[in-house]
Design a protein around this motif. Sequence first.
Motif, PDB file in Angstrom:
ATOM      1  N   VAL A  64      -4.742   6.053  -2.795  1.00  0.00           N
ATOM      2  CA  VAL A  64      -4.474   4.667  -2.404  1.00  0.00           C
ATOM      3  C   VAL A  64      -3.100   4.298  -2.930  1.00  0.00           C
ATOM      4  N   TRP A  65      -2.263   3.702  -2.072  1.00  0.00           N
ATOM      5  CA  TRP A  65      -0.947   3.296  -2.581  1.00  0.00           C
ATOM      6  C   TRP A  65      -0.537   1.918  -2.115  1.00  0.00           C
ATOM      7  N   PRO A  66      -0.641   0.935  -3.030  1.00  0.00           N
ATOM      8  CA  PRO A  66      -0.055  -0.384  -2.777  1.00  0.00           C
ATOM      9  C   PRO A  66       1.459  -0.307  -2.953  1.00  0.00           C
ATOM     10  N   ILE A  67       2.174  -1.008  -2.069  1.00  0.00           N
ATOM     11  CA  ILE A  67       3.632  -0.888  -2.104  1.00  0.00           C
ATOM     12  C   ILE A  67       4.278  -2.168  -1.589  1.00  0.00           C
ATOM     13  N   ALA A  68       5.386  -2.550  -2.207  1.00  0.00           N
ATOM     14  CA  ALA A  68       6.251  -3.637  -1.743  1.00  0.00           C
ATOM     15  C   ALA A  68       7.629  -3.027  -1.522  1.00  0.00           C
ATOM     16  N   PHE A  69       8.197  -3.173  -0.314  1.00  0.00           N
ATOM     17  CA  PHE A  69       9.447  -2.493   0.003  1.00  0.00           C
ATOM     18  C   PHE A  69      10.202  -3.250   1.087  1.00  0.00           C
ATOM     19  N   PRO A  70      11.534  -3.091   1.147  1.00  0.00           N
ATOM     20  CA  PRO A  70      12.338  -3.763   2.170  1.00  0.00           C
ATOM     21  C   PRO A  70      12.295  -3.005   3.498  1.00  0.00           C
ATOM     22  N   ALA A  71      12.985  -3.547   4.502  1.00  0.00           N
ATOM     23  CA  ALA A  71      12.987  -2.940   5.835  1.00  0.00           C
ATOM     24  C   ALA A  71      13.424  -1.478   5.762  1.00  0.00           C
ATOM     25  N   SER A 129       9.699  -4.022   8.951  1.00  0.00           N
ATOM     26  CA  SER A 129      10.584  -5.092   8.498  1.00  0.00           C
ATOM     27  C   SER A 129       9.741  -6.296   8.089  1.00  0.00           C
ATOM     28  N   SER A 130      10.370  -7.256   7.438  1.00  0.00           N
ATOM     29  CA  SER A 130       9.696  -8.486   7.036  1.00  0.00           C
ATOM     30  C   SER A 130      10.697  -9.628   7.026  1.00  0.00           C
ATOM     31  N   ALA A 131      10.298 -10.748   7.615  1.00  0.00           N
ATOM     32  CA  ALA A 131      11.161 -11.931   7.601  1.00  0.00           C
ATOM     33  C   ALA A 131      11.265 -12.518   6.205  1.00  0.00           C
ATOM     34  N   ARG A 132      10.347 -12.120   5.317  1.00  0.00           N
ATOM     35  CA  ARG A 132      10.331 -12.658   3.952  1.00  0.00           C
ATOM     36  C   ARG A 132      10.888 -11.668   2.936  1.00  0.00           C
ATOM     37  N   GLY A 133      11.714 -10.734   3.398  1.00  0.00           N
ATOM     38  CA  GLY A 133      12.378  -9.834   2.459  1.00  0.00           C
ATOM     39  C   GLY A 133      11.690  -8.494   2.336  1.00  0.00           C
ATOM     40  N   ARG A 134      10.534  -8.463   1.680  1.00  0.00           N
ATOM     41  CA  ARG A 134       9.846  -7.200   1.463  1.00  0.00           C
ATOM     42  C   ARG A 134       8.482  -7.194   2.158  1.00  0.00           C
ATOM     43  N   LEU A 135       8.121  -6.047   2.677  1.00  0.00           N
ATOM     44  CA  LEU A 135       6.791  -5.867   3.231  1.00  0.00           C
ATOM     45  C   LEU A 135       5.816  -5.628   2.091  1.00  0.00           C
ATOM     46  N   LEU A 136       4.590  -6.038   2.272  1.00  0.00           N
ATOM     47  CA  LEU A 136       3.510  -5.740   1.338  1.00  0.00           C
ATOM     48  C   LEU A 136       2.420  -5.013   2.115  1.00  0.00           C
ATOM     49  N   THR A 137       2.080  -3.817   1.689  1.00  0.00           N
ATOM     50  CA  THR A 137       1.037  -3.053   2.353  1.00  0.00           C
ATOM     51  C   THR A 137       0.200  -2.315   1.318  1.00  0.00           C
ATOM     52  N   ILE A 138      -0.987  -1.903   1.748  1.00  0.00           N
ATOM     53  CA  ILE A 138      -1.817  -0.992   0.958  1.00  0.00           C
ATOM     54  C   ILE A 138      -2.161   0.176   1.868  1.00  0.00           C
ATOM     55  N   GLY A 139      -1.759   1.356   1.477  1.00  0.00           N
ATOM     56  CA  GLY A 139      -2.056   2.549   2.256  1.00  0.00           C
ATOM     57  C   GLY A 139      -3.178   3.343   1.623  1.00  0.00           C
ATOM     58  N   ILE A 140      -3.930   4.040   2.455  1.00  0.00           N
ATOM     59  CA  ILE A 140      -4.977   4.928   1.950  1.00  0.00           C
ATOM     60  C   ILE A 140      -4.960   6.198   2.774  1.00  0.00           C
ATOM     61  N   GLU A 141      -5.091   7.333   2.104  1.00  0.00           N
ATOM     62  CA  GLU A 141      -5.076   8.623   2.779  1.00  0.00           C
ATOM     63  C   GLU A 141      -6.297   9.434   2.388  1.00  0.00           C
ATOM     64  N   VAL A 142      -6.902  10.058   3.406  1.00  0.00           N
ATOM     65  CA  VAL A 142      -8.091  10.892   3.214  1.00  0.00           C
ATOM     66  C   VAL A 142      -7.831  12.243   3.882  1.00  0.00           C
ATOM     67  N   PRO A 143      -8.070  13.349   3.191  1.00  0.00           N
ATOM     68  CA  PRO A 143      -7.916  14.657   3.840  1.00  0.00           C
ATOM     69  C   PRO A 143      -8.832  14.777   5.056  1.00  0.00           C
ATOM     70  N   LYS A 144      -8.339  15.370   6.116  1.00  0.00           N
ATOM     71  CA  LYS A 144      -9.135  15.470   7.340  1.00  0.00           C
ATOM     72  C   LYS A 144     -10.505  16.114   7.115  1.00  0.00           C
ATOM     73  N   PRO A 145     -10.599  17.211   6.345  1.00  0.00           N
ATOM     74  CA  PRO A 145     -11.922  17.826   6.170  1.00  0.00           C
ATOM     75  C   PRO A 145     -12.916  16.919   5.432  1.00  0.00           C
ATOM     76  N   ALA A 146     -12.402  15.933   4.675  1.00  0.00           N
ATOM     77  CA  ALA A 146     -13.297  15.071   3.891  1.00  0.00           C
ATOM     78  C   ALA A 146     -13.866  13.922   4.707  1.00  0.00           C
ATOM     79  N   LEU A 147     -13.262  13.608   5.859  1.00  0.00           N
ATOM     80  CA  LEU A 147     -13.718  12.461   6.643  1.00  0.00           C
ATOM     81  C   LEU A 147     -15.011  12.813   7.373  1.00  0.00           C
ATOM     82  N   PRO A 148     -16.098  12.056   7.112  1.00  0.00           N
ATOM     83  CA  PRO A 148     -17.393  12.386   7.718  1.00  0.00           C
ATOM     84  C   PRO A 148     -17.516  11.889   9.160  1.00  0.00           C
ATOM     85  N   LEU A 149     -16.623  12.397  10.001  1.00  0.00           N
ATOM     86  CA  LEU A 149     -16.607  12.052  11.416  1.00  0.00           C
ATOM     87  C   LEU A 149     -16.045  13.266  12.149  1.00  0.00           C
TER      88      LEU A 149
END
Length: 334
Positions: A64-71, A129-149
């Motif tokens: 999981v990676w929360p991040i604040a970053f510019p365009a 990009s963001s009109a307010r300077g920095r974007l705020l996002t939370i990313g999550i990554e799961v290995p393909k073999p681990a996804l139960p689908l």
Amino acid sequence: MSTPTTAQPLPSITYNSLDADPADRFGYWCDLMGSTHAPLELRSEHADDFRVRQQVISLGDVVVWPIAFPAVTMRRTPRLIRQSDPESYHLTLMLRGHGVVTRRDHEVHYDPGHFHSQDTSRPLDIQASSARGRLLTIGIEVPKPALPLPRRLADRAIGLPMPDGHGVGALMAQFLRQFVRNRAEYRATDAPRLGAVATDLMAAVFARAVEAENALPPHTRHSTTLLRIKAFIQRNLADPALTPAAVAAAHHISTGHLHRLFRAEGITVGALIRRSRLERARAELADPLWAGEHIHTIAARWGMAAAEFSRAFRAVYGMTPSEYRHQRAAGRAR
């Protein structure tokens, strides 16, 4: 005599570009993205003084990676995929900002309200990009073999609309927000459980996008159903009519089925409702903002009659609500 060990925090990396020289900030972040996500071509008009703060938090194989970053512009090219492919599925919860994702000749716009999905094995181009300077996002990554689908269904889901405001998408968004907000409270021993919850939720979000919920394995459907019910309980604690029967009816299942779902949780549905109400009320008793509020008013706000609240509070916390409030006030006065 053995020395007690201190519980270890969740494994994580924190990068704050302000800790580096301006000329090095963008390069360091590019290296971080390449080593913790996947190699990317990154460009930004702010590269001379790139202001970014990112955490990379490991939950076993899930990240999981929360991040604040510019365009910034991100490209994952066929050459970079051949160079290194972690073979992961990725979801981004957009909290602030705007993204334009191009896959081949297909362009999709992302704003808060929808997840952005990604497959590290596919080329793409992202302009963020963001009109307010920095974007705020939370990313999550799961290995393909681990996804139960099934892989064919997960692959089909990439790029499809995935709302984050209702249904299982709202559960995923709530999980990510709460996890990031309370991450300091978790320990390394919590990582496998949290990673399993995140993986089940991502699988459910993907399955919903391709209308294939029946393809989820029973344990994933069980897990997401429990999370949906618990979220419903938390949203409706103030309703005095919230009972196990009401919870079951709201989810179109029998009360017996509801109790069976909770059998392995170590708490009954009724006990969860009582405990959650008590926790909300206790927080208000300790909060100086509510110091002038009558205790029975606080109890009523959380769906409890005064006498019931007093008995339950004493049973759980070993003192009356008024004694607890006085104790907390005295502690603040010292």
